[in-house]
Scaffold this active site. Structure first.
Site, mmCIF file in Angstrom:
data_model
loop_
_atom_site.group_PDB
_atom_site.id
_atom_site.type_symbol
_atom_site.label_atom_id
_atom_site.label_comp_id
_atom_site.label_asym_id
_atom_site.label_seq_id
_atom_site.Cartn_x
_atom_site.Cartn_y
_atom_site.Cartn_z
ATOM 1 N N GLU A 1 -3.493 1.777 -3.177
ATOM 2 C CA GLU A 1 -4.081 3.333 -2.434
ATOM 3 C C GLU A 1 -3.277 4.235 -4.029
ATOM 4 O O GLU A 1 -2.551 5.090 -3.325
ATOM 5 C CB GLU A 1 -3.775 3.233 -1.496
ATOM 6 C CG GLU A 1 -4.956 3.628 -0.403
ATOM 7 C CD GLU A 1 -4.670 3.975 0.928
ATOM 8 O OE1 GLU A 1 -5.308 5.448 0.880
ATOM 9 O OE2 GLU A 1 -4.074 4.083 1.913
ATOM 10 N N ASN B 1 -6.836 -4.689 5.954
ATOM 11 C CA ASN B 1 -7.207 -3.546 6.734
ATOM 12 C C ASN B 1 -8.221 -4.448 7.725
ATOM 13 O O ASN B 1 -9.315 -4.385 8.384
ATOM 14 C CB ASN B 1 -8.343 -2.626 6.302
ATOM 15 C CG ASN B 1 -8.359 -1.428 5.789
ATOM 16 O OD1 ASN B 1 -7.481 -0.863 6.577
ATOM 17 N ND2 ASN B 1 -8.104 -0.698 4.220
ATOM 18 N N ASN C 1 1.241 -0.904 -0.064
ATOM 19 C CA ASN C 1 0.498 0.017 -0.244
ATOM 20 C C ASN C 1 1.480 0.903 0.078
ATOM 21 O O ASN C 1 1.341 1.656 0.864
ATOM 22 C CB ASN C 1 -1.330 -0.042 1.301
ATOM 23 C CG ASN C 1 -1.712 1.236 0.976
ATOM 24 O OD1 ASN C 1 -1.367 2.544 0.860
ATOM 25 N ND2 ASN C 1 -2.739 1.389 2.124
ATOM 26 N N ASP D 1 -3.878 -4.345 1.400
ATOM 27 C CA ASP D 1 -3.867 -4.622 2.851
ATOM 28 C C ASP D 1 -5.584 -5.015 2.880
ATOM 29 O O ASP D 1 -6.411 -4.111 2.361
ATOM 30 C CB ASP D 1 -4.533 -3.019 2.385
ATOM 31 C CG ASP D 1 -4.392 -2.205 3.449
ATOM 32 O OD1 ASP D 1 -4.840 -2.904 4.633
ATOM 33 O OD2 ASP D 1 -4.963 -0.921 3.289
ATOM 34 N N ASP E 1 2.811 4.181 4.731
ATOM 35 C CA ASP E 1 2.792 4.498 6.465
ATOM 36 C C ASP E 1 2.364 2.612 6.114
ATOM 37 O O ASP E 1 2.923 1.965 7.343
ATOM 38 C CB ASP E 1 2.007 4.782 7.136
ATOM 39 C CG ASP E 1 1.053 4.904 6.553
ATOM 40 O OD1 ASP E 1 0.667 4.615 5.130
ATOM 41 O OD2 ASP E 1 -0.898 5.212 6.045
ATOM 42 N N HIS E 2 2.938 2.064 5.875
ATOM 43 C CA HIS E 2 3.246 0.361 5.300
ATOM 44 C C HIS E 2 3.908 -0.258 4.598
ATOM 45 O O HIS E 2 4.735 1.377 3.737
ATOM 46 C CB HIS E 2 2.514 -0.156 3.930
ATOM 47 C CG HIS E 2 0.664 0.082 4.776
ATOM 48 N ND1 HIS E 2 -0.847 -0.461 5.084
ATOM 49 C CD2 HIS E 2 -0.447 1.587 4.312
ATOM 50 C CE1 HIS E 2 -1.543 -0.070 5.079
ATOM 51 N NE2 HIS E 2 -2.038 1.013 4.911
ATOM 52 N N TYR F 1 -8.086 -4.089 -2.054
ATOM 53 C CA TYR F 1 -7.504 -2.600 -0.616
ATOM 54 C C TYR F 1 -8.745 -3.004 -0.073
ATOM 55 O O TYR F 1 -10.057 -2.094 -0.537
ATOM 56 C CB TYR F 1 -7.101 -1.372 -1.953
ATOM 57 C CG TYR F 1 -7.000 -0.258 -0.438
ATOM 58 C CD1 TYR F 1 -6.783 -0.494 0.540
ATOM 59 C CD2 TYR F 1 -7.618 1.054 -1.780
ATOM 60 C CE1 TYR F 1 -6.799 0.596 1.665
ATOM 61 C CE2 TYR F 1 -7.826 1.993 -0.223
ATOM 62 C CZ TYR F 1 -7.259 1.839 0.792
ATOM 63 O OH TYR F 1 -7.205 2.763 2.117
#
Length: 301
Positions: free
Chosen positions: A34, A159, A7, A157, A257-258, A114
């Protein structure tokens, strides 16, 4: 074959990190999430650089939101955006978001996913997330031949942190999404099709995270969560020679951030080098409830 999922949290901002990373790690298949670009903008921005490196491209974009891509050096056949009966938002019959693309790469049906964030438990976004995952499960279960679950890799991702071991402190996440029983049950419904969480299978007892919030020094303290996964059918899982998190790509200037999740099939160019590369130097201790989450909404949208 080296498969990676990342991501990138806006691919245009991440170009100075992405292209050198491709040169360094040389993945055969890359799943991106993303991207936050339209299809035309993705090709205009990265098409020439990726072609120079030998990648074919499949991208499903949505302008400034979402966006997923598959990059492949080993073939890109039968490309599909979304999956059968993928729901929309805010209503199931609304236009679908750019959250899934798949193709046959190197003989394997590979998805770049995603998964919706869910935002807060019991919200409309949360129920959309559960519906989306249920439809994905049904689509994978219905596949046969090259599309059979046994010949599938779900990468991206998700989540969802599969278990409390995938959190820096389970107590910090009470009342948040990503950790609720219905979300974990939805993920378990996918693995029940015979899919293996290959990183956790290889490193069952290790501290392994793939996401760290930008704020409050979370990365440097290794206060993260593991929500980026590669789930593979049993015949593919048996081919895994290495499975690891490329934490190096989260370090330095202007990172996502990943961190990328890496899986090597059949051979491991860097050897079986461990669960996290490089390992954190001074991680905060897990547990105790001393650290509060800096965010009111969990990672991703």
């Amino acid at each position: 074959m080296r498969v990676a999922t990342w991501n990138v949290n806006s691919v245009k901002q991440r170009i100075p990190r992405l292209l050198p990373w491709l040169d360094q790690r040389a993945p055969d298949v890359v799943c991106l999430q993303e991207t936050k670009l339209s299809d035309d903008a993705f090709h205009e921005t990265l098409g020439a650089d990726l072609a120079e490196r030998g990648y074919e491209i499949a991208h499903v974009g949505q302008g400034q939101w979402n966006g997923v891509a598959l990059l492949s050096k080993v073939g890109l056949e039968d490309v599909r955006g979304g999956f059968e009966n993928v729901p929309g938002y805010p209503e199931p019959d609304s236009p679908t978001e750019a959250r899934a693309v798949s193709a046959v790469c190197g003989g394997v049906r590979i998805y770049s996913l995603y998964v919706p964030n869910g935002r807060t438990p019991d919200s409309d976004h949360y129920h959309y997330k559960l519906d989306w995952l249920a439809r994905l499960r049904d689509a994978v279960a219905a596949g046969d031949g090259d599309d059979a679950a046994a010949n599938t890799m779900l990468c991206g991702d998700m989540n969802i942190a599969p278990a409390d071991a995938d959190l820096f402190d389970p107590a910090a996440y009470v009342g948040h999404t990503h950790v609720t029983d219905p979300e974990r049950d939805a993920l378990s419904a996918l693995t029940a099709l015979g899919l293996h969480d290959v990183v956790r299978d290889r490193w069952p007892d290790d501290r392994v995270f793939s996401y760290w919030d930008y704020r409050a020094g979370m990365f440097h303290k290794d206060l993260g969560m593991r929500i980026d996964l590669i789930l593979a059918g049993a015949p593919i899982a048996r081919r895994v020679a290495a499975a690891w998190i490329d934490r190096q790509a989260r370090k330095g200037s202007k990172p996502s951030d990943h961190a990328p999740v890496m899986v090597d099939l059949d051979t491991a160019p860097d050897g079986d080098i461990g669960p996290v590369v490089p390992p954190p130097s001074n991680p905060a201790k897990r547990g105790g409830g001393a650290v509060r989450l800096p965010q009111s909404v969990e990672p991703g949208e």
